[in-house]
Design a protein around this motif. Structure first.
Motif, PDB file in Angstrom:
ATOM      1  N   LEU A 211       0.824  -1.215   0.000  1.00 34.42           N
ATOM      2  CA  LEU A 211       0.000   0.000   0.000  1.00 34.42           C
ATOM      3  C   LEU A 211       0.858   1.264   0.000  1.00 34.42           C
ATOM      4  CD1 LEU A 211      -2.808  -1.037   2.517  1.00 34.42           C
ATOM      5  CD2 LEU A 211      -3.015  -0.733   0.039  1.00 34.42           C
ATOM      6  N   VAL A 212       1.934   1.265   0.791  1.00 33.69           N
ATOM      7  CA  VAL A 212       2.820   2.438   0.821  1.00 33.69           C
ATOM      8  C   VAL A 212       3.438   2.668  -0.547  1.00 33.69           C
ATOM      9  CG1 VAL A 212       5.007   3.319   1.736  1.00 33.69           C
ATOM     10  CG2 VAL A 212       3.336   2.312   3.291  1.00 33.69           C
ATOM     11  N   ASN A 213       3.906   1.586  -1.177  1.00 28.29           N
ATOM     12  CA  ASN A 213       4.527   1.756  -2.494  1.00 28.29           C
ATOM     13  C   ASN A 213       3.507   2.171  -3.548  1.00 28.29           C
ATOM     14  OD1 ASN A 213       6.874   1.543  -4.234  1.00 28.29           O
ATOM     15  ND2 ASN A 213       5.811  -0.192  -5.162  1.00 28.29           N
ATOM     16  N   GLU A 214       2.293   1.645  -3.464  1.00 22.73           N
ATOM     17  CA  GLU A 214       1.249   2.054  -4.411  1.00 22.73           C
ATOM     18  C   GLU A 214       0.916   3.534  -4.227  1.00 22.73           C
ATOM     19  OE1 GLU A 214      -0.314   0.364  -7.023  1.00 22.73           O
ATOM     20  OE2 GLU A 214       1.436  -0.902  -6.625  1.00 22.73           O
ATOM     21  N   LEU A 215       0.965   4.008  -2.991  1.00 20.84           N
ATOM     22  CA  LEU A 215       0.731   5.427  -2.720  1.00 20.84           C
ATOM     23  C   LEU A 215       1.833   6.272  -3.370  1.00 20.84           C
ATOM     24  CD1 LEU A 215      -0.912   7.592  -1.225  1.00 20.84           C
ATOM     25  CD2 LEU A 215       0.556   7.208   0.773  1.00 20.84           C
ATOM     26  N   PHE A 216       3.072   5.830  -3.240  1.00 19.66           N
ATOM     27  CA  PHE A 216       4.174   6.535  -3.913  1.00 19.66           C
ATOM     28  C   PHE A 216       3.945   6.573  -5.425  1.00 19.66           C
ATOM     29  CE2 PHE A 216       7.275   5.135  -0.345  1.00 19.66           C
ATOM     30  CZ  PHE A 216       6.936   6.252   0.400  1.00 19.66           C
ATOM     31  N   ARG A 217       3.538   5.422  -5.971  1.00 19.37           N
ATOM     32  CA  ARG A 217       3.379   5.329  -7.419  1.00 19.37           C
ATOM     33  C   ARG A 217       2.243   6.215  -7.912  1.00 19.37           C
ATOM     34  NH1 ARG A 217       0.382   2.690 -10.919  1.00 19.37           N
ATOM     35  NH2 ARG A 217      -0.812   1.659  -9.258  1.00 19.37           N
ATOM     36  N   MET A 218       1.107   6.211  -7.210  1.00 24.52           N
ATOM     37  CA  MET A 218      -0.057   6.993  -7.647  1.00 24.52           C
ATOM     38  C   MET A 218       0.184   8.499  -7.543  1.00 24.52           C
ATOM     39  SD  MET A 218      -3.386   4.815  -6.346  1.00 24.52           S
ATOM     40  CE  MET A 218      -2.870   4.777  -4.632  1.00 24.52           C
ATOM     41  N   THR A 219       1.022   8.907  -6.609  1.00 26.37           N
ATOM     42  CA  THR A 219       1.313  10.340  -6.460  1.00 26.37           C
ATOM     43  C   THR A 219       2.486  10.786  -7.331  1.00 26.37           C
ATOM     44  OG1 THR A 219       2.725   9.864  -4.540  1.00 26.37           O
ATOM     45  CG2 THR A 219       0.403  10.398  -4.119  1.00 26.37           C
ATOM     46  N   GLY A 220       3.052   9.859  -8.093  1.00 27.43           N
ATOM     47  CA  GLY A 220       4.161  10.210  -8.977  1.00 27.43           C
ATOM     48  C   GLY A 220       5.456  10.498  -8.244  1.00 27.43           C
ATOM     49  N   SER A 221       5.594   9.995  -7.038  1.00 25.94           N
ATOM     50  CA  SER A 221       6.784  10.253  -6.228  1.00 25.94           C
ATOM     51  C   SER A 221       8.002   9.517  -6.769  1.00 25.94           C
ATOM     52  CB  SER A 221       6.525   9.816  -4.781  1.00 25.94           C
ATOM     53  OG  SER A 221       7.714   9.873  -4.018  1.00 25.94           O
ATOM     54  N   ASN A 222       9.154  10.139  -6.607  1.00 21.02           N
ATOM     55  CA  ASN A 222      10.413   9.489  -6.985  1.00 21.02           C
ATOM     56  C   ASN A 222      10.759   8.344  -6.034  1.00 21.02           C
ATOM     57  OD1 ASN A 222      10.851  11.224  -9.168  1.00 21.02           O
ATOM     58  ND2 ASN A 222      11.921  12.731  -7.883  1.00 21.02           N
ATOM     59  N   TRP A 223      10.008   8.268  -4.941  1.00 23.69           N
ATOM     60  CA  TRP A 223      10.270   7.206  -3.969  1.00 23.69           C
ATOM     61  C   TRP A 223       9.592   5.893  -4.351  1.00 23.69           C
ATOM     62  CZ3 TRP A 223      10.170   9.394   1.733  1.00 23.69           C
ATOM     63  CH2 TRP A 223      11.138  10.399   1.840  1.00 23.69           C
ATOM     64  N   ALA A 224       8.824   5.892  -5.418  1.00 22.25           N
ATOM     65  CA  ALA A 224       8.155   4.654  -5.841  1.00 22.25           C
ATOM     66  C   ALA A 224       9.200   3.594  -6.177  1.00 22.25           C
ATOM     67  CB  ALA A 224       7.276   4.929  -7.046  1.00 22.25           C
ATOM     68  N   ILE A 225       8.956   2.361  -5.717  1.00 25.01           N
ATOM     69  CA  ILE A 225       9.900   1.265  -5.922  1.00 25.01           C
ATOM     70  C   ILE A 225       9.645   0.632  -7.283  1.00 25.01           C
ATOM     71  CG2 ILE A 225      10.682  -0.964  -5.030  1.00 25.01           C
ATOM     72  CD1 ILE A 225       9.766  -0.061  -2.271  1.00 25.01           C
ATOM     73  N   SER A 226      10.703   0.490  -8.058  1.00 22.46           N
ATOM     74  CA  SER A 226      10.562  -0.079  -9.402  1.00 22.46           C
ATOM     75  C   SER A 226      10.526  -1.597  -9.354  1.00 22.46           C
ATOM     76  CB  SER A 226      11.727   0.384 -10.277  1.00 22.46           C
ATOM     77  OG  SER A 226      12.953  -0.092  -9.756  1.00 22.46           O
ATOM     78  N   ALA A 227      10.260  -2.194 -10.496  1.00 19.42           N
ATOM     79  CA  ALA A 227      10.083  -3.650 -10.586  1.00 19.42           C
ATOM     80  C   ALA A 227      11.331  -4.417 -10.166  1.00 19.42           C
ATOM     81  CB  ALA A 227       9.689  -4.030 -12.007  1.00 19.42           C
ATOM     82  N   LYS A 228      12.514  -3.840 -10.370  1.00 18.64           N
ATOM     83  CA  LYS A 228      13.743  -4.576 -10.043  1.00 18.64           C
ATOM     84  C   LYS A 228      13.939  -4.731  -8.534  1.00 18.64           C
ATOM     85  CE  LYS A 228      17.005  -0.693 -10.133  1.00 18.64           C
ATOM     86  NZ  LYS A 228      18.253  -0.183 -10.740  1.00 18.64           N
ATOM     87  N   HIS A 229      13.162  -3.978  -7.748  1.00 20.39           N
ATOM     88  CA  HIS A 229      13.237  -4.089  -6.290  1.00 20.39           C
ATOM     89  C   HIS A 229      12.015  -4.807  -5.720  1.00 20.39           C
ATOM     90  CE1 HIS A 229      16.764  -1.569  -6.280  1.00 20.39           C
ATOM     91  NE2 HIS A 229      16.110  -0.589  -6.868  1.00 20.39           N
ATOM     92  N   MET A 230      11.328  -5.549  -6.567  1.00 23.67           N
ATOM     93  CA  MET A 230      10.147  -6.285  -6.126  1.00 23.67           C
ATOM     94  C   MET A 230      10.305  -7.772  -6.439  1.00 23.67           C
ATOM     95  SD  MET A 230       6.934  -3.879  -7.142  1.00 23.67           S
ATOM     96  CE  MET A 230       6.864  -2.152  -6.688  1.00 23.67           C
TER      97      MET A 230
END
Length: 553
Positions: A211-230
């Motif tokens: 949920l935290v990462n989805e929040l980063f992604r939806m807000t366009g934050s640079n803190w969103a975790i990319s696929a290589k870290h999942m």
């Protein structure tokens, strides 16, 4: 305490524990397959077999089997040496057959000979390793292979350099996700949250991280975790493409002698690692149940036969997943079967959903698991209860496992433990009591329960230095075993040296098979001193004190 082990006696907790273990197993299975140079699906297949097949056949209630980091180097080398993964699968089948035969021959009892301080040291070391290995993942540095439990990692770094290097690759989003997941895991155990603890803390931590990462992604934050870290699972576009990921063995490999040699090596290493993990898991079991090593070897053997047949990596019982299983509330083997079933279903039908889980969340779960294994209270307990003789093998096992790998570390711990056993045995060959008169001594030597060849030197020196004109009683009534060399020294002393020094000797309690000379009874030796009209100086203790009195040490 509830000790029921019926498969469905703890269904809710076992099912949720199986889900938590499944989430942890996914990256471990994939990482080990990657480290071995094998198809990624081979790691997943190994987890499926370990969960469903071995989970069903095993007599262990809490052990979880799957691809093992301890076999990584062996598997990677074997695949290269044998020329193909398909030929290597024949070696896996050979290993399974050997393990099954070992179980039938009752070779599993070897686990009873591992000292508890070494097992405790192995568990604590694994806890330290988990924390050290997961710290880089918790900050977003995922270069090394998940599940690589060797000090020297597949990436070329070592455990500590990877931690230091991770500072250069800090990912704010991964750090936040790891901290949130850790916070959830810690807070989840609070009594105030008792009403919602039907949801396991591990699963809550994963959901919070997603949920935290989805929040980063939806807000366009640079803190969103990319696929290589999942989590990264293969995503076939059709059922046919999914089936193509399975590999069948090249049965012509059975004609290759190196396949049989490799199979033997895998069988030995996998069996030892399994027996160690089973022993450790039984120690962690809240219900303190015992698992038959022989039954486990048979189950592992059948599992590895199937692994080789369907294109999977070899499996062992794995302490990381087993301890996570226990911490998640599992009480029966239903949990490991649930974890294997989820691997099968999710990899086949919904791999894309699992690919939204950040590795940082899984790192948080494993860090908490590691802390529970290496809690400072464990070190304090080993020192306080066992003293230096127990603590030294324990701490050396911890350090050796962390700096090498599981089997090498345990082997060194065993060597050190045996050294201390021999050292203590050598230093306590007998106890004595002594009554010293002006011109005569009465010395009673009570031999220890076990008198080995290691005691030969101290006993020989004692007998050689006994004072002239003294009376000596050597009592073997409490002794179960006396080494031949020691008996020879005692016989020689009684036959000749005692006469030469005018020593009145009595040999009491020796078994007839020891064939010692007939001597005066202890009562006769004592009665010969009754006419001495003085109060003797009395002393007693272990052999070191007597040797010092006799001027030897």
């Amino acid at each position: 305490m509830n000790t029921k082990t019926n498969l469905f006696s703890n269904t809710k907790n076992d099912a949720t524990a199986g889900l938590v273990v499944f989430l942890i197993a996914v990256p471990l299975c994939l990482g080990i397959a990657l480290a071995c140079g094998a198809p990624l699906i081979a790691g997943i297949n190994a987890g499926i077999v370990g969960g469903i097949v071995i989970g069903f056949l095993s007599k262990s209630n809490l052990s979880v089997s799957g691809p093992a980091a301890g076999l990584t180097a062996i598997v990677a080398t074997a695949i290269t040496a044998l020329g193909s993964f398909e030929v290597f699968l024949c070696a896996v089948m050979v290993a399974g057959l050997i393990q099954f035969i070992l179980g039938v021959l009752k070779a599993g009892s070897i686990s009873n000979y591992f000292p508890s301080n070494v097992i405790e040291g192995m568990l604590a070391a694994i806890g330290v390793i988990i924390i050290l290995k997961e710290l880089p993942h918790a900050v977003g540095y995922d270069k090394d292979n998940m599940g690589d439990f060797f000090f020297i990692e597949a990436s070329g770094e070592n455990t500590f350099s990877a931690i230091l290097n991770s500072v250069n690759f800090l990912h704010p989003g991964a750090i936040v996700v790891a901290l949130v997941s850790l916070a959830v895991l810690i807070i989840w155990q609070r009594p105030a949250l008792k009403k919602i603890q039907w949801l396991p803390g591990g699963l809550a931590a994963v959901l919070a991280g997603v949920l935290v990462n989805e929040l980063f992604r939806m807000t366009g934050s640079n803190w969103a975790i990319s696929a290589k870290h999942m989590v990264h699972l293969p995503t076939p576009s059709s059922f046919g493409e999914y089936l193509q990921q399975y590999t069948l063995p090249d049965f012509r490999g059975f004609a290759n002698p190196h396949v049989w040699q490799t199979g033997l090596i895998i069988a030995i290493v996998a069996s030892i690692e399994t027996l160690l993990c089973i022993e450790a898991t039984d120690k962690l079991d809240p219900l303190k149940r015992y698992t038959s090593g022989n039954a486990e070897l048979r189950a592992q053997g059948i599992g590895n036969l199937i692994c080789g047949l369907i294109g999977a990596l070899p499996v062992t019982s794995v302490i990381v997943r087993s301890s996570a299983n226990i911490n998640a509330g599992a009480r029966t083997k239903l949990s490991t079967m649930v974890h294997g079933t989820l691997l099968l279903v999710c990899v086949a039908f919904i791999p894309k959903l699992l690919n939204h889980i950040p590795l940082a969340s899984l790192a948080a779960i494993l860090i908490i698991t590691g802390y529970r294994l290496c809690n400072p209270a464990v070190f304090k307990h080993m020192w306080k209860e066992g003293g230096f003789n127990q603590f030294a093998p324990f701490i050396i096992t911890v350090v050796a496992v962390v700096l090498t790998d599981l089997l090498k570390g345990v082997a060194l711990g065993l060597v050190v433990s045996v050294f201390f056993i021999l050292r203590n045995n050598m230093r306590i060959p007998y106890y004595y009591s002594r009554s010293s008169y002006t011109n005569k001594d009465l010395i009673k030597i009570v031999l220890a329960q076990e008198v080995s060849f290691l005691n030969k030197a101290s006993i020989k020196r004692t007998l050689d230095k006994l004072p002239e004109n003294s009376s000596v009683i050597i009592d073997a009534s409490q002794t179960e075993y006396i080494d031949f060399d020691v008996l020879d020294i005692i016989r020689d002393f009684a036959d000749s040296k005692a006469t030469a020094k005018n020593i009145n000797i009595s040999l009491e309690g020796f078994k007839n098979v020891y064939n010692v000379p007939k001597t005066a009874s202890d009562k006769d030796v004592i009665s010969s001193l009754l006419d001495i009209n003085e109060v003797p100086k009395r002393s007693a203790g272990d052999h070191k004190k007597l040797l010092k009195q006799l001027g030897i040490e």
